[in-house]
Scaffold this active site. Structure first.
Site, PDB file in Angstrom:
ATOM      1  N   ASP A   4     -15.558  11.252  -4.512  1.00  0.00           N
ATOM      2  CA  ASP A   4     -14.146  10.917  -4.695  1.00  0.00           C
ATOM      3  C   ASP A   4     -14.125   9.854  -5.794  1.00  0.00           C
ATOM      4  O   ASP A   4     -14.535   8.715  -5.581  1.00  0.00           O
ATOM      5  CB  ASP A   4     -13.573  10.378  -3.383  1.00  0.00           C
ATOM      6  CG  ASP A   4     -12.117   9.936  -3.512  1.00  0.00           C
ATOM      7  OD1 ASP A   4     -11.627   9.783  -4.643  1.00  0.00           O
ATOM      8  OD2 ASP A   4     -11.480   9.738  -2.460  1.00  0.00           O
ATOM      9  N   TYR A  30     -12.011   6.506   1.964  1.00  0.00           N
ATOM     10  CA  TYR A  30     -10.564   6.414   2.203  1.00  0.00           C
ATOM     11  C   TYR A  30     -10.231   6.825   3.646  1.00  0.00           C
ATOM     12  O   TYR A  30     -10.800   7.794   4.161  1.00  0.00           O
ATOM     13  CB  TYR A  30      -9.847   7.325   1.197  1.00  0.00           C
ATOM     14  CG  TYR A  30      -8.391   7.519   1.491  1.00  0.00           C
ATOM     15  CD1 TYR A  30      -7.513   6.441   1.446  1.00  0.00           C
ATOM     16  CD2 TYR A  30      -7.888   8.771   1.831  1.00  0.00           C
ATOM     17  CE1 TYR A  30      -6.162   6.610   1.740  1.00  0.00           C
ATOM     18  CE2 TYR A  30      -6.544   8.950   2.120  1.00  0.00           C
ATOM     19  CZ  TYR A  30      -5.692   7.866   2.073  1.00  0.00           C
ATOM     20  OH  TYR A  30      -4.368   8.037   2.367  1.00  0.00           O
ATOM     21  N   LYS A  75      -2.703   8.467  -8.174  1.00  0.00           N
ATOM     22  CA  LYS A  75      -3.342   7.205  -8.552  1.00  0.00           C
ATOM     23  C   LYS A  75      -3.542   7.215 -10.087  1.00  0.00           C
ATOM     24  O   LYS A  75      -2.631   7.530 -10.803  1.00  0.00           O
ATOM     25  CB  LYS A  75      -4.659   7.040  -7.775  1.00  0.00           C
ATOM     26  CG  LYS A  75      -4.528   7.337  -6.266  1.00  0.00           C
ATOM     27  CD  LYS A  75      -3.484   6.510  -5.582  1.00  0.00           C
ATOM     28  CE  LYS A  75      -3.190   6.827  -4.129  1.00  0.00           C
ATOM     29  NZ  LYS A  75      -3.275   8.151  -3.614  1.00  0.00           N
TER      30      LYS A  75
HETATM   31  C1  LIG Z   1      -9.572   6.921  -2.838  1.00  0.00           C
HETATM   32  C2  LIG Z   1      -8.575   7.898  -2.285  1.00  0.00           C
HETATM   33  N1  LIG Z   1      -8.967   9.170  -2.070  1.00  0.00           N
HETATM   34  C3  LIG Z   1      -8.107  10.093  -1.567  1.00  0.00           C
HETATM   35  C4  LIG Z   1      -6.808   9.767  -1.251  1.00  0.00           C
HETATM   36  C5  LIG Z   1      -5.902  10.821  -0.654  1.00  0.00           C
HETATM   37  O1  LIG Z   1      -5.006  11.285  -1.621  1.00  0.00           O
HETATM   38  P1  LIG Z   1      -3.506  11.768  -1.295  1.00  0.00           P
HETATM   39  O2  LIG Z   1      -2.747  10.619  -0.724  1.00  0.00           O
HETATM   40  O3  LIG Z   1      -3.032  12.238  -2.648  1.00  0.00           O
HETATM   41  O4  LIG Z   1      -3.597  12.907  -0.326  1.00  0.00           O
HETATM   42  C6  LIG Z   1      -6.347   8.456  -1.475  1.00  0.00           C
HETATM   43  C7  LIG Z   1      -4.952   8.084  -1.143  1.00  0.00           C
HETATM   44  O5  LIG Z   1      -4.590   6.922  -1.175  1.00  0.00           O
HETATM   45  C8  LIG Z   1      -7.264   7.502  -2.007  1.00  0.00           C
HETATM   46  O6  LIG Z   1      -6.904   6.227  -2.218  1.00  0.00           O
END
Ligand SMILES: Cc1ncc(COP(=O)(O)O)c(C=O)c1O
Length: 399
Positions: A184, A112, A209
Site C-alpha cells: 500500500d 491502515y 489521498k
Molecule cells: C494508507 C491507506 N490505505 C488505504 C486506505 C483505504 O482507502 P479508501 O478510504 O479509499 O477506501 C486509506 C484510507 O484512509 C489509507 O489511508
C-alpha cells in the site's frame, strides 16, 4: 414532406449519433456513459473477445478508467493496473482475486485500520487467516510465513508513526517462500517510491489521498504484473467494485501534478517536522527524514527524494494539549479525518482513525492520546510554522 420524429423520440436519442471529432482533446474527454452502441454484432464481439480495444458496459471497464490505469501503470513501472471504487475495493479485489479458503496472509500490524478490519473480521469468515507482524522486523516476518501463506501485505510508509519497512529485504523473503509482496503506497506515491522496481508483486493506492490530491476524486488502484492484474480485474468486475468514470477523470487531472505536489509536500513536511522537533511543547516527532527516526537509513535508501507531507508528533500536555491545539489552529489547519490534501490538515489518531483499537493495541502501535498526525499540504512552510507557533503553548511558559 419528411415525417419528423415525435419529440419524445428525439429526446430519448439526443446525442447518441454524434461521434467525437478526430482531434484529441488536451484533457481526456469524460465519457460518463454506462454503455456503448455498436453498428453490428460482429463489431461488439470483437471487443467482447478482446480482439479490439473498446468499451461495452461500464462495470467491465470504461474509457476514463483505462486512461487512468495506463497512466498509473506507467508511473509505477508496472505492466498493467486496475482501478476500483475505493482504496478498500482495491485491497478487497486483491484478496478476492488471489486467495481462496485455507490460504494465509502475513500483514503489518501498522497497516491502515480498514485493511486490518478486512483481514481481522471479514476474511476469517471465508477461511482465510492473517498473522500480524511488525513488517520492519524481517525476522518476525520470516517466522510468520507458513506453507499456506500467499500474500505479505505492507505499507511503504505507515500511519501515523511513519515506519518504513525495508522492501528489498521483504521481497527476498517473499521470493524464497513463494509469497507475493503487496505494498500500500498511498503515503509515498510513485513520485517518491516505486515498489515494483524493488521487486514487489503489486502496489495499490487510495486515490482520494495524494494520487487525486484534492480530496475530490474517490477510488482505488492496483498496479503490477499483467497476469495478477487480470485476476484482480476479474474479481473487481464480478464483485461490482468498478470505479466510476467521473472519479477516474478527476483522478487523472490530479495525477498530472503529482510529482510537483509531492516535492512541495516533502519540502513542507520536513520544514514543519524540524520546527516541531525544536519546540518545547513537543516531546517527539515521527518523521523518517529526522536523524533520530528508527528507519531513517531505510527511508534515505528507498525514498531518496524524501517522504512526502505526513508526520505525527507527541504533545507534552497530552490529550488536553490536543484540544487546545485544534482550537488554536481553527480553520487555518483544520481537524479533518482524511489526509494528503493540498491544504494542511490534522487528525487525532487515538480517537479517530484508530478509535476501534483496544488500549493495548494502541500502545503496541505507539499511538498515545497526546499524538497528533499532521498532513502537511503545499502551502508556504513559513506560514504553517507561524500558525503552529501561535497555536502551541508559548515557549516562555514552558521554560
Ligand atoms: C494508507 C491507506 N490505505 C488505504 C486506505 C483505504 O482507502 P479508501 O478510504 O479509499 O477506501 C486509506 C484510507 O484512509 C489509507 O489511508
Amino acid at each position: 414532406m419528411t415525417s419528423r420524429p415525435h419529440p419524445t423520440t428525439l429526446a430519448a436519442r439526443a446525442g447518441t449519433h454524434i461521434a467525437p471529432g478526430a482531434a484529441l482533446p488536451l484533457t481526456p474527454a469524460l465519457v460518463q456513459s454506462t454503455v456503448h452502441t455498436y453498428p453490428d454484432l460482429a463489431a461488439l464481439h470483437r471487443v467482447l473477445d478482446d480482439e479490439e480495444q473498446g468499451q461495452v458496459y461500464y462495470r467491465f471497464g470504461h474509457y476514463n478508467g483505462q486512461v487512468l490505469e495506463r497512466a498509473v501503470a506507467d508511473l509505477e513501472g508496472a505492466a498493467d493496473a486496475v482501478s476500483t471504487a475505493s482504496g478498500m475495493a482495491a485491497i478487497t479485489g486483491i484478496v478476492f482475486g488471489l486467495l481462496e479458503s485455507g490460504d494465509h496472509v502475513v500483514a503489518d500490524r501498522n497497516a491502515y485500520g480498514g485493511t486490518r478490519t478486512l483481514l481481522d473480521l471479514e476474511l476469517p469468515r471465508l477461511g482465510i487467516e492473517t498473522t500480524l507482524v511488525d513488517a520492519a522486523d524481517a525476522g518476525e516476518v520470516r517466522r510468520a510465513i507458513t506453507p499456506r501463506t500467499k500474500l505479505l501485505l505492507v505499507e511503504a510508509l505507515t500511519n501515523p508513526t511513519m515506519r518504513v519497512p525495508d522492501l528489498p529485504a521483504l521481497v527476498e523473503i517473499g521470493e524464497q517462500a513463494g509469497v507475493t509482496v503487496v505494498v500500500d503506497s498511498t503515503f509515498a506515491t510513485p513520485a517518491l517510491f516505486r515498489p515494483i522496481e524493488h521487486g514487489a508483486g503489486l502496489v495499490w493506492h487510495s486515490i482520494p489521498k495524494y494520487l487525486g490530491g484534492h480530496s475530490a476524486a474517490m477510488g482505488g488502484i492496483v498496479a503490477g504484473d499483467a497476469e495478477l492484474i487480470g485476476r484482480i480485474r476479474a474479481s473487481v468486475v464480478h464483485y461490482g467494485g468498478t470505479l466510476g468514470p467521473f472519479d477516474a477523470w478527476m483522478a487523472l487531472i490530479g495525477l498530472k501534478t503529482l510529482p510537483l505536489r509531492m516535492a512541495a509536500h516533502t519540502r513542507g513536511g520536513l520544514a514543519v517536522a524540524e520546527f516541531l522537533a525544536s519546540h518545547p511543547a513537543v516531546t517527539h516527532v515521527h518523521h523518517p527524514s529526522l536523524p533520530g527516526h528508527p528507519h531513517a537509513e531505510v527511508a534515505a535508501r528507498m525514498l531518496p527524494d524524501g517522504v512526502g507531507g505526513m508526520l505525527s508528533f507527541e504533545l507534552a500536555a497530552g490529550r488536553a494539549g490536543v484540544d487546545d491545539l485544534i482550537r488554536g489552529l481553527g480553520s487555518a489547519i483544520p481537524l479533518s479525518p482524511s489526509l494528503a490534501d493540498v491544504a494542511t490538515t490534522l487528525v487525532h489518531p487515538a480517537t479517530t482513525t484508530h478509535r476501534s483499537l483496544t488500549p493495548e493495541a494502541l500502545a503496541e502501535l505507539g499511538i498515545t492520546h497526546g499524538l497528533v498526525r499532521l498532513s502537511v499540504g503545499i502551502e508556504e512552510p513559513a506560514d504553517l510554522i507561524a500558525e503552529l507557533e501561535a497555536a502551541l503553548p508559548p515557549r516562555r511558559s514552558l521554560g
